[in-house]
Design an enzyme around this catalytic site. Structure first.
Site, mmCIF file in Angstrom:
data_model
loop_
_atom_site.group_PDB
_atom_site.id
_atom_site.type_symbol
_atom_site.label_atom_id
_atom_site.label_comp_id
_atom_site.label_asym_id
_atom_site.label_seq_id
_atom_site.Cartn_x
_atom_site.Cartn_y
_atom_site.Cartn_z
ATOM 1 N N CYS A 65 37.478 39.487 52.862
ATOM 2 C CA CYS A 65 36.317 39.776 52.015
ATOM 3 C C CYS A 65 34.983 39.682 52.755
ATOM 4 C CB CYS A 65 36.308 38.804 50.842
ATOM 5 S SG CYS A 65 34.878 38.994 49.752
ATOM 6 N N TRP A 79 44.514 35.692 44.094
ATOM 7 C CA TRP A 79 44.408 35.164 45.461
ATOM 8 C C TRP A 79 45.288 33.934 45.604
ATOM 9 C CZ3 TRP A 79 42.304 38.505 48.535
ATOM 10 C CH2 TRP A 79 41.251 39.318 48.105
ATOM 11 N N ARG A 103 37.121 38.372 36.971
ATOM 12 C CA ARG A 103 38.029 38.186 38.104
ATOM 13 C C ARG A 103 37.776 36.847 38.780
ATOM 14 N NH1 ARG A 103 36.409 41.582 42.015
ATOM 15 N NH2 ARG A 103 34.615 42.433 40.914
ATOM 16 N N ALA A 104 38.809 36.230 39.285
ATOM 17 C CA ALA A 104 38.660 35.059 40.158
ATOM 18 C C ALA A 104 38.336 35.596 41.540
ATOM 19 C CB ALA A 104 39.943 34.236 40.180
ATOM 20 N N THR A 105 37.129 35.374 41.999
ATOM 21 C CA THR A 105 36.625 36.041 43.189
ATOM 22 C C THR A 105 36.411 35.081 44.353
ATOM 23 O OG1 THR A 105 34.341 35.756 42.441
ATOM 24 C CG2 THR A 105 35.451 37.800 41.801
ATOM 25 N N VAL A 106 36.319 35.661 45.527
ATOM 26 C CA VAL A 106 35.879 34.923 46.708
ATOM 27 C C VAL A 106 34.565 35.560 47.175
ATOM 28 C CG1 VAL A 106 38.091 34.055 47.528
ATOM 29 C CG2 VAL A 106 37.438 36.392 48.081
ATOM 30 N N TYR A 144 32.402 50.592 48.639
ATOM 31 C CA TYR A 144 33.279 50.435 47.478
ATOM 32 C C TYR A 144 32.994 51.512 46.433
ATOM 33 C CZ TYR A 144 34.874 45.903 49.165
ATOM 34 O OH TYR A 144 35.451 44.916 49.913
#
Length: 325
Positions: free
Chosen positions: A58, A91, A123-126, A189
């Site tokens: 990422c 993730w 979303r569970a994001t980084v 993106y």
């Protein structure tokens, strides 16, 4: 990055409301945005209290690691790493023993999001910052995280740490960072996740017009703001580092490769030669994440052998080109 619901299950861009009626990719807003600081309601700045979750895939997460390394905060903020290839459950800490983060004791990142806010539907994001005292997610605001490391975390900076966000340049840095995000960082993106030819072409044109503009800008100075590295250089670098390895193919941003821009290419190699940038750049993980991930349309899981990333270690011309007179 990829799309998942509150339970970590893979969803379509439409399900996550990240595609407009015209087929344009519209990235979700960050949810946990409480700033670090000493003011009321702000996150206290304390060594050893927080854990930063990232993946070398990422770009938003990688720039946090570059900043931590440049500033000497690696012993102050603990770091956990998830696999660059997301599973159907989100993730995963599959790089750790037992597939479990040794500090948080979880297997999938969405677990800590659900524990923090059961009603969270994004979303569970980084990157994700977790408060180890409360065991809750406290910040996933990649727009501002590096700025916090650069400013309110200054008491913990190493001796002679670079000033990545100098006060006299902050207005200009902020203005450029907005451009970099919308047209470069997220621009790739917008092209890659577009659901219509028109939106893809619009994003493609904006991206390469801005890259041409940056090519010209970098013909006049070693870095984006003269002879010193700033927050903006970190933000531009993470996209450049992924361009030829992933975006050119996976996101159809293929007018030309990074290595075909004289100034942008040598600028990127110049930054890569700095240990903090090089150590945070894992080309194999980048390739796996984008080309084997759930948006790669690669049903047989074939990982391309190229491109040759050894050329990143070849000499650059920036130091000589902008040698002090």
């Amino acid at each position: 990055m990829a799309i998942e619901d509150k339970f970590g299950k893979v969803a379509t861009s439409e399900d996550a409301h990240e595609v407009s009626e015209t087929g344009a990719f519209v990235r979700q807003d960050n949810y946990f945005i409480t700033p670090f600081g000493s003011g009321e309601g702000e996150l206290p700045v304390e060594a050893g209290r927080y854990r930063l979750i990232w993946t070398p895939l990422c770009p938003w997460a990688t720039r946090q690691i570059i900043a931590l390394k440049l500033l000497g905060l690696e012993d102050v903020i603990s770091v956990g790493t998830v696999s660059p290839v997301r599973t159907e459950n989100g993730w995963e800490f599959s790089l750790d023993e037992g597939n479990v983060d040794p500090v948080l004791k979880i297997r999938y990142l969405p677990e800590i999001y659900a524990a923090t806010d059961p009603d969270y539907e994004g979303r569970a994001t980084v990157p994700t910052v977790v408060d180890l005292k409360t065991r809750k997610v406290v910040n996933n605001d990649y727009h501002h995280l590096t700025n916090y490391w650069e400013t309110v975390w200054k008491p913990f900076h190493k001796q002679n740490a670079p000033d990545l966000y100098p006060e006299h340049l902050r207005k200009e840095i902020d203005e450029l960072n907005v451009i970099l995000f919308h047209e470069i960082n997220n621009g790739v993106y917008k092209a890659g996740f577009a659901k219509s030819q028109a939106e893809y072409e619009k994003a493609y044109d904006v991206l390469f017009q801005r890259l041409d503009w940056l090519e010209e800008r970098l013909s006049k100075s070693r870095y984006l703001f003269g002879d010193q590295i700033t927050d903006s250089d970190i933000r531009l670098y993470v996209t450049l580092a992924r361009f030829d390895t992933a975006y050119y193919f996976a996101f159809k941003t293929n007018r030309n490769r990074l290595s075909e821009f004289e100034n942008l290419w040598n600028y990127a190699k110049d930054l890569y030669s700095i240990p903090a940038f090089k150590e945070a750049t894992d080309f194999n993980s980048i390739k796996k994440g984008y080309l084997l991930g759930n948006h790669a349309h690669n049903p047989y899981g074939i990982l391309p052998l190229g491109p040759d990333v050894s050329i990143w270690d070849e000499p650059h011309n920036r130091k000589e080109k902008f040698k002090a007179k």
